[in-house]
Design a protein around this motif. Sequence first.
Motif, PDB file in Angstrom:
ATOM      1  N   GLY A 437       0.787  -1.234   0.000  1.00 40.28           N
ATOM      2  CA  GLY A 437       0.000   0.000   0.000  1.00 40.28           C
ATOM      3  C   GLY A 437       0.811   1.272   0.000  1.00 40.28           C
ATOM      4  N   LEU A 438       2.112   1.183   0.211  1.00 34.02           N
ATOM      5  CA  LEU A 438       2.963   2.372   0.297  1.00 34.02           C
ATOM      6  C   LEU A 438       3.395   2.816  -1.100  1.00 34.02           C
ATOM      7  CD1 LEU A 438       4.181   4.147   2.562  1.00 34.02           C
ATOM      8  CD2 LEU A 438       6.282   2.797   2.327  1.00 34.02           C
ATOM      9  N   SER A 466       0.338   6.258   1.724  1.00 32.69           N
ATOM     10  CA  SER A 466      -0.332   4.997   1.392  1.00 32.69           C
ATOM     11  C   SER A 466      -1.542   5.249   0.507  1.00 32.69           C
ATOM     12  CB  SER A 466      -0.777   4.282   2.665  1.00 32.69           C
ATOM     13  OG  SER A 466       0.346   3.903   3.447  1.00 32.69           O
ATOM     14  N   SER A 469      -5.035   0.606   2.783  1.00 31.97           N
ATOM     15  CA  SER A 469      -4.569  -0.049   4.007  1.00 31.97           C
ATOM     16  C   SER A 469      -3.722  -1.264   3.665  1.00 31.97           C
ATOM     17  CB  SER A 469      -5.761  -0.485   4.851  1.00 31.97           C
ATOM     18  OG  SER A 469      -6.499  -1.497   4.173  1.00 31.97           O
ATOM     19  N   LYS A 470      -2.906  -1.670   4.603  1.00 30.19           N
ATOM     20  CA  LYS A 470      -2.089  -2.870   4.396  1.00 30.19           C
ATOM     21  C   LYS A 470      -2.980  -4.092   4.228  1.00 30.19           C
ATOM     22  CE  LYS A 470       1.748  -5.522   6.348  1.00 30.19           C
ATOM     23  NZ  LYS A 470       2.731  -5.646   7.446  1.00 30.19           N
TER      24      LYS A 470
END
Length: 655
Positions: A437-438, A466, A469-470
């Motif tokens: 997500g980054l 991001s 979300s992860k």
Amino acid sequence: MTTDKSILSRFYIIATALVIVFIALGYKLFDIQIVEGQKYKDLAQETVYRNFSIEPNRGNLYDTNMNLLATSVPKYDIRFDAITVSESNFQKHASALASELSKLLGHTKNYHLQKLKRAREVKNRYLLIAKQLDYSEYVAIREFPLFNLGPYKGGFIAEQSTVREHPLGKIGERTVGFGNVGLEGAFDDYLRGKEGQRLKQKIAKGQWKPISDVNEVEPEDGYDVISTIDVNIQDVAHHALLRQLEHFEADHGSVVVMETKTGEIKAISNLGRIKGSDKYYEKLNYAVYEPHEPGSTFKLMSMAAALEDKVIDTSTVFNTENGVAQFYDRKVYDSKRGGYGKISAAEAFQVSSNTAFSKMIYDNYKDNPERFVNRLYNMGLNKKIGLKIKGEGQPTIPHPDDSNWYGTTLPWMSFGYGVTLTSLQTLTFYNAIANNGLKVKPKFIKQVRDKHSLIESYSEPIIEGSICSKETALKLRSMMESVVEKGTGSNIRHDNFKMAGKTGTCQTEYWIESGRYVSSFVGYFPADEPKYSCIVVIHKPNPKIGYYGSTVAAPVFEKIAQKIYIDTPIKDEISEKVIQEADLANSAYENYYEVSQKYKTVMPDLTGYPAMDAVSILENLGLKVTLVGDGEIVKQSIKSGAKISNNQHVNLISS
């Protein structure tokens, strides 16, 4: 009757007039010589002598491993001032000079001697002797008889210019660029240096002659720029793309390879077809400037939005019915006739179901389409990346407030129609998913150096926050891996090497003619610990041969991943003796840059090599190449194993 008085009056009038004229002339002379004397002296000086700018040596452009991508080579035009030479010196040395010129430049001794004599007769002060000599030729010619007496006694005039050369030849030519294009344009402030000045004297026919070998103001050379490009990966990407374009008779295509964690662009190849032929070259920087409808690769963005808004989960079921879904007056079709029945969202991504995605987005956002669009905006899909390289295309994400928004806009957006992104913009999003997500900004530069000192460093990645979300990113990563394991990309699956990505097939120019497609594949590898992300986009392949992203674009992705991670380098296994005797055509082509760097004085055997590969090898060795033909090399003028030197000329003949 004229009287003495009238005669005297006329005399006074004439005398007065003459006095006034003399006073006026005297004042003008005083004004010219004293009051404005310096002005006219400067003007006269300007018409005879003038300062000219001297271009500095442009800095070198390197790849990440310090292989030259572009360098400035000094070139020299040699001229002869036939007037400044004394008669005795001309008679004494002209014949010997003509003899040396014949050896260096060709033509007979008599040809050059007559040329010198004619210049002497017509008082030519600027006779052209030779153009674009390299430095070694310049050093040699200035020591020739007569010329070695210098600019005044020998009439020797040398004018230096710089020529930009690309040691890799046509590979990556558009990425390296020229002028204000590509890397050359992006980092021109570092590369260009500062101009110097040289005083010249005006001679006959508006020509200017340097009056001294010493520059009044020395130019300051530009800085060297170390880019992120890796010539080995660039070479692999270039050839993998080229072969696929040729096989599918496509119009053009692009490939970008990016390092996942850092955003460093390791390769970017753009090849377009020459009109009316089957040849391709670095025509335009399609990956940077050309927005296009991404088709099914946009399903990752749609899925990310739906998961982030929590309107679905990966297990949410959609009925694809018979593979056709109708919205208003238009129908959406799946590539599989009869559809897929009831499938989950994850399965819909795996098989790339248009009907499932159109229902997913339309059913959940039809009452508030702005929510979906705003989610895409929040993920940055409506904005340019902001590259240093000029000409980045503007992405397009429709908004409900647009005048052309229609009832079918929303469902069609779900599978990549009506939106436009450049290849690099699409890759940047996929790379962010590989980074959990980054989002990392793509970059083309690592360092700026002045000789051996560091001026600027760009080693740190540019993190831009991001995009999701992860948790969402991990779900998307799992789905992309399943695409290659058992979905539309399973044709490139490897048992011992996992890749993840998404296929894309999109009609293009459908308003002109049906049967035109954009085939794409974008993803990353290895799937468990992403090291590189990569996108392949091929425009208008011949549909009679193939047009699906899985068959046209995905194999290019596979070839690049395989060459980077699976094939074994040969550099450390070959001794110098073996290199002198071996047929390099039996070696993996992606390693020839390493070989050439290690063995710079030995001529390789290029028999059987593709012409473009052979030229790249020899140019990287510093040789000047003349190529006949465009197939495989069948003959070379320098035998393999022979010693070679920089700027040596070699002829190649190919089938």
